[in-house]
Design a protein around this motif. Structure first.
Motif, PDB file in Angstrom:
ATOM      1  N   GLY A   1      26.880   7.567 -11.710  1.00  0.00           N
ATOM      2  CA  GLY A   1      27.105   6.198 -11.272  1.00  0.00           C
ATOM      3  C   GLY A   1      28.129   5.466 -12.084  1.00  0.00           C
ATOM      4  O   GLY A   1      28.865   6.014 -12.881  1.00  0.00           O
ATOM      5  N   SER A   2      28.159   4.160 -11.879  1.00  0.00           N
ATOM      6  CA  SER A   2      29.165   3.328 -12.520  1.00  0.00           C
ATOM      7  C   SER A   2      28.810   2.966 -13.943  1.00  0.00           C
ATOM      8  O   SER A   2      29.560   2.277 -14.614  1.00  0.00           O
ATOM      9  CB  SER A   2      29.366   2.042 -11.702  1.00  0.00           C
ATOM     10  N   GLY A   3      27.659   3.411 -14.413  1.00  0.00           N
ATOM     11  CA  GLY A   3      27.341   3.236 -15.829  1.00  0.00           C
ATOM     12  C   GLY A   3      26.812   1.877 -16.167  1.00  0.00           C
ATOM     13  O   GLY A   3      27.117   1.325 -17.211  1.00  0.00           O
ATOM     14  N   ASP A   4      25.981   1.278 -15.295  1.00  0.00           N
ATOM     15  CA  ASP A   4      25.442  -0.030 -15.580  1.00  0.00           C
ATOM     16  C   ASP A   4      24.155   0.020 -16.383  1.00  0.00           C
ATOM     17  O   ASP A   4      23.441  -0.967 -16.501  1.00  0.00           O
ATOM     18  CB  ASP A   4      25.183  -0.793 -14.254  1.00  0.00           C
ATOM     19  N   GLU A   5      23.860   1.211 -16.953  1.00  0.00           N
ATOM     20  CA  GLU A   5      22.688   1.328 -17.803  1.00  0.00           C
ATOM     21  C   GLU A   5      22.877   0.468 -19.056  1.00  0.00           C
ATOM     22  O   GLU A   5      24.001   0.173 -19.451  1.00  0.00           O
ATOM     23  CB  GLU A   5      22.480   2.790 -18.245  1.00  0.00           C
TER      24      GLU A   5
ATOM     25  N   GLU B   1      35.395  10.252 -23.289  1.00  0.00           N
ATOM     26  CA  GLU B   1      33.993   9.893 -23.479  1.00  0.00           C
ATOM     27  C   GLU B   1      33.120  10.253 -22.282  1.00  0.00           C
ATOM     28  O   GLU B   1      31.911  10.416 -22.423  1.00  0.00           O
ATOM     29  CB  GLU B   1      33.871   8.380 -23.708  1.00  0.00           C
ATOM     30  N   ILE B   2      33.714  10.356 -21.105  1.00  0.00           N
ATOM     31  CA  ILE B   2      32.907  10.372 -19.887  1.00  0.00           C
ATOM     32  C   ILE B   2      32.656  11.779 -19.337  1.00  0.00           C
ATOM     33  O   ILE B   2      32.153  11.926 -18.218  1.00  0.00           O
ATOM     34  CB  ILE B   2      33.541   9.485 -18.794  1.00  0.00           C
ATOM     35  N   PHE B   3      32.993  12.815 -20.139  1.00  0.00           N
ATOM     36  CA  PHE B   3      32.707  14.193 -19.750  1.00  0.00           C
ATOM     37  C   PHE B   3      32.029  14.912 -20.916  1.00  0.00           C
ATOM     38  O   PHE B   3      32.281  14.591 -22.081  1.00  0.00           O
ATOM     39  CB  PHE B   3      33.988  14.923 -19.349  1.00  0.00           C
ATOM     40  N   PRO B   4      31.180  15.908 -20.635  1.00  0.00           N
ATOM     41  CA  PRO B   4      30.441  16.598 -21.704  1.00  0.00           C
ATOM     42  C   PRO B   4      31.342  17.500 -22.537  1.00  0.00           C
ATOM     43  O   PRO B   4      32.438  17.879 -22.107  1.00  0.00           O
ATOM     44  CB  PRO B   4      29.397  17.421 -20.929  1.00  0.00           C
ATOM     45  N   THR B   5      30.871  17.857 -23.722  1.00  0.00           N
ATOM     46  CA  THR B   5      31.669  18.631 -24.677  1.00  0.00           C
ATOM     47  C   THR B   5      32.239  19.901 -24.071  1.00  0.00           C
ATOM     48  O   THR B   5      33.409  20.225 -24.260  1.00  0.00           O
ATOM     49  CB  THR B   5      30.807  18.996 -25.905  1.00  0.00           C
TER      50      THR B   5
ATOM     51  N   GLY C   1      34.216   2.941  -9.979  1.00  0.00           N
ATOM     52  CA  GLY C   1      33.617   4.184 -10.447  1.00  0.00           C
ATOM     53  C   GLY C   1      33.434   4.346 -11.923  1.00  0.00           C
ATOM     54  O   GLY C   1      32.890   5.364 -12.368  1.00  0.00           O
ATOM     55  N   GLY C   2      33.866   3.400 -12.749  1.00  0.00           N
ATOM     56  CA  GLY C   2      33.878   3.599 -14.188  1.00  0.00           C
ATOM     57  C   GLY C   2      32.558   3.281 -14.871  1.00  0.00           C
ATOM     58  O   GLY C   2      32.006   2.195 -14.672  1.00  0.00           O
ATOM     59  N   PRO C   3      32.030   4.199 -15.694  1.00  0.00           N
ATOM     60  CA  PRO C   3      30.824   3.910 -16.470  1.00  0.00           C
ATOM     61  C   PRO C   3      31.138   3.082 -17.713  1.00  0.00           C
ATOM     62  O   PRO C   3      32.291   2.986 -18.130  1.00  0.00           O
ATOM     63  CB  PRO C   3      30.331   5.303 -16.865  1.00  0.00           C
TER      64      PRO C   3
ATOM     65  N   ASN D   1      26.850  10.973 -21.276  1.00  0.00           N
ATOM     66  CA  ASN D   1      26.937  12.142 -20.401  1.00  0.00           C
ATOM     67  C   ASN D   1      25.590  12.763 -20.064  1.00  0.00           C
ATOM     68  O   ASN D   1      25.520  13.919 -19.655  1.00  0.00           O
ATOM     69  CB  ASN D   1      27.835  13.195 -21.052  1.00  0.00           C
ATOM     70  N   SER D   2      24.518  11.973 -20.192  1.00  0.00           N
ATOM     71  CA  SER D   2      23.213  12.499 -19.793  1.00  0.00           C
ATOM     72  C   SER D   2      22.750  11.791 -18.537  1.00  0.00           C
ATOM     73  O   SER D   2      23.295  11.988 -17.467  1.00  0.00           O
ATOM     74  CB  SER D   2      22.197  12.349 -20.936  1.00  0.00           C
TER      75      SER D   2
END
Length: 475
Positions: A460-464, A382-386, A441-443, A454-455
């Motif tokens: 970052g750690s993905g706290d969005e 999930e954490i890298f683009p296609t 380091g995990g989003p 992936n945008s």
């Protein structure tokens, strides 16, 4: 009446895939990949199942035994890198079938090994073939499954696959004492493994290529045809699809491996490299070395294989237990919590001496380890683009294969010189550090589209804020 839900001209493949519910085509793909994973995981754990048998068959010990245990994993390390890159250059489907084909040929040859060195070579080459099987399957399913069901259906495929682990243990317990058709029972275990590729090749025509990958490769007409096939599958069930999001960007083209070590993905790449080097200590270290732990405690080979079969039932059961929680729990936290639980179960298992405690704690360990495994297999895709998903998933995962290949040279001496308790202390320390790596380091990914993950904020750690994908009338 069937509604075609024709998308507006120029709508991206990613946007059209993101709006899909689960269709019969998704279910078929999940089943076929699950069968492929069955034989992949059967092979991965075959080293542990056969280690004590082959030790007696070929009269090997010391470095010879560790080399035999390591050979498949070292092949997997190289295969993950090479075939993972093929998945991004030539397609997910082609890479998955290539992986199974190489594995099947050399695991069949292993059945006819005249000596230990031929067996080591065959195990190495079979490992090369199957090394990228899991991460390529992760990338393939990640490409095809909608966000709201991505974790669930990937976990279903792995639940089917993990039946192969206890199957190897029980087949070993049954076949090792026998000589069917005058051939040693352990050789039949390799023959059984080679059947996998035959089944998958028979079903391969039903597998579509990833339309996300096709779009990223510039093959837009082929991508459109496959997405239309998914849309038609949904429409034929009377499902009205939502309009594709106009904000979903194209998947991008022209990927280079160097991008993984540049912003915004360098942090995720290093996080996963560290994680995979350490997680294999707890995951593959247990499955590979428990047979030696049982022998060290005085159990004979056949009894030990019977124990192993019972303990390994925890793998598919743990995978099944992940199904109701993998979409309800943030996958980052699921990885962290299960890694810590594995550390605790391992420490208590290492100190246990009664048969009941060994079986119960071993089962708890393997069950927990597959909640852990399912979560991180979904997560890494999930954490890298296609355009980089196959390379990144398989490339970082290859470190776990290398680490697994090195483990017998580290943990077997600890077991022999200091005992199982200290061996599991080493495993527990590795798992705790792996959990801390994901903490830092995990989003967050659960319920988010691949485009969203992936945008913005990729480094970052993905706290969005988490955004639940709108998938229409999802099945």
């Amino acid at each position: 009446m069937v509604t075609t839900n024709t998308p507006p001209t120029g709508t991206s493949v990613a946007a059209r895939m993101d709006r899909l519910p689960i269709t019969p085509l998704h279910m078929l793909i999940t089943a076929v990949i699950g069968i492929g994973l069955f034989f992949d995981l059967y092979e991965v754990f075959l080293s542990g199942t056969l280690s004590t048998v082959l030790q007696k068959q070929f009269h090997i010990g010391g470095n010879g035994l560790t080399l035999l245990l390591s050979s498949a994993f070292l092949g997997m390390f190289l295969g993950s890198i090479v075939i993972g890159r093929i998945a991004d250059r030539f397609g997910r489907r082609r890479a998955f079938l290539l992986s199974l084909g190489i594995y099947s040929a050399f695991t069949l040859l292993a059945a006819f090994s005249p000596d230990a060195w031929f067996l080591v070579l065959c195990r190495f080459l079979a490992g090369f073939g199957i090394g990228a099987g899991l991460p390529v399957a992760d990338a393939y399913l990640g490409d095809l499954l909608p966000a709201a069901k991505r974790g669930l259906y990937t976990a279903i495929a792995y639940t089917v696959g993990f039946v192969g682990v206890p199957a190897g243990g029980f087949l070993g317990h049954w076949l090792v004492p026998l000589h069917p058709l005058g051939i040693a029972g352990w050789r039949w275990l390799f023959v059984f493994g080679a059947i996998g590729a035959v089944l998958i090749v028979a079903m391969q025509s039903r597998l579509p290529e990833s339309p996300r990958w096709l779009s990223a490769a510039g093959r837009d007409a082929e991508a459109d045809a496959i997405v239309t096939r998914f849309e038609r599958s949904a429409s034929e069930r009377g499902i009205t699809l939502a309009e594709p999001s106009p904000t979903t960007p194209p998947t991008g083209r022209g990927a280079q491996v160097a991008e993984l070590f540049q912003r915004p993905y360098a942090g995720r790449t290093w996080m996963m490299l560290i994680f995979h080097f350490l997680q294999s200590w707890g995951y593959y270290g247990f499955g590979t070395l428990v047979p030696l732990v049982l022998v060290a405690r005085g159990y004979d080979v056949v009894t030990g294989l019977g124990f192993l079969g019972v303990i390994f039932i925890g793998y598919p059961i743990g995978s099944a237990l992940s199904l109701p929680i993998i979409e309800r729990t943030e996958r980052k936290y699921l990885i962290i919590g299960s890694a810590v639980a594995m550390s605790v179960f391992g420490l208590v298992f290492g100190a246990s001496r009664s048969e009941a405690a060994i079986l119960i704690l071993g089962f708890c360990y393997t069950a927990t380890s597959n909640i852990f495994s399912n979560a991180f297999h979904v997560y890494q895709a999930e954490i890298f683009p296609t355009r980089l998903r196959g390379t990144a998933s398989a490339g970082t995962y290859s470190i776990s294969r290398l680490s697994s290949g090195l483990l017998p040279f580290i943990l077997v001496p600890i077991l022999h010189h200091f005992g199982s308790t200290w061996m599991f202390v080493a495993v527990a320390v590795a798992m705790v550090i792996a959990a801390l790596d994901i903490v830092v380091g995990g989003p967050h990914t659960t319920g988010r589209t691949l485009t969203e993950v992936n945008s913005t904020g990729a480094q970052g750690s993905g706290d969005e804020p988490r955004v639940r994908e709108e998938t229409g009338n999802s099945a």
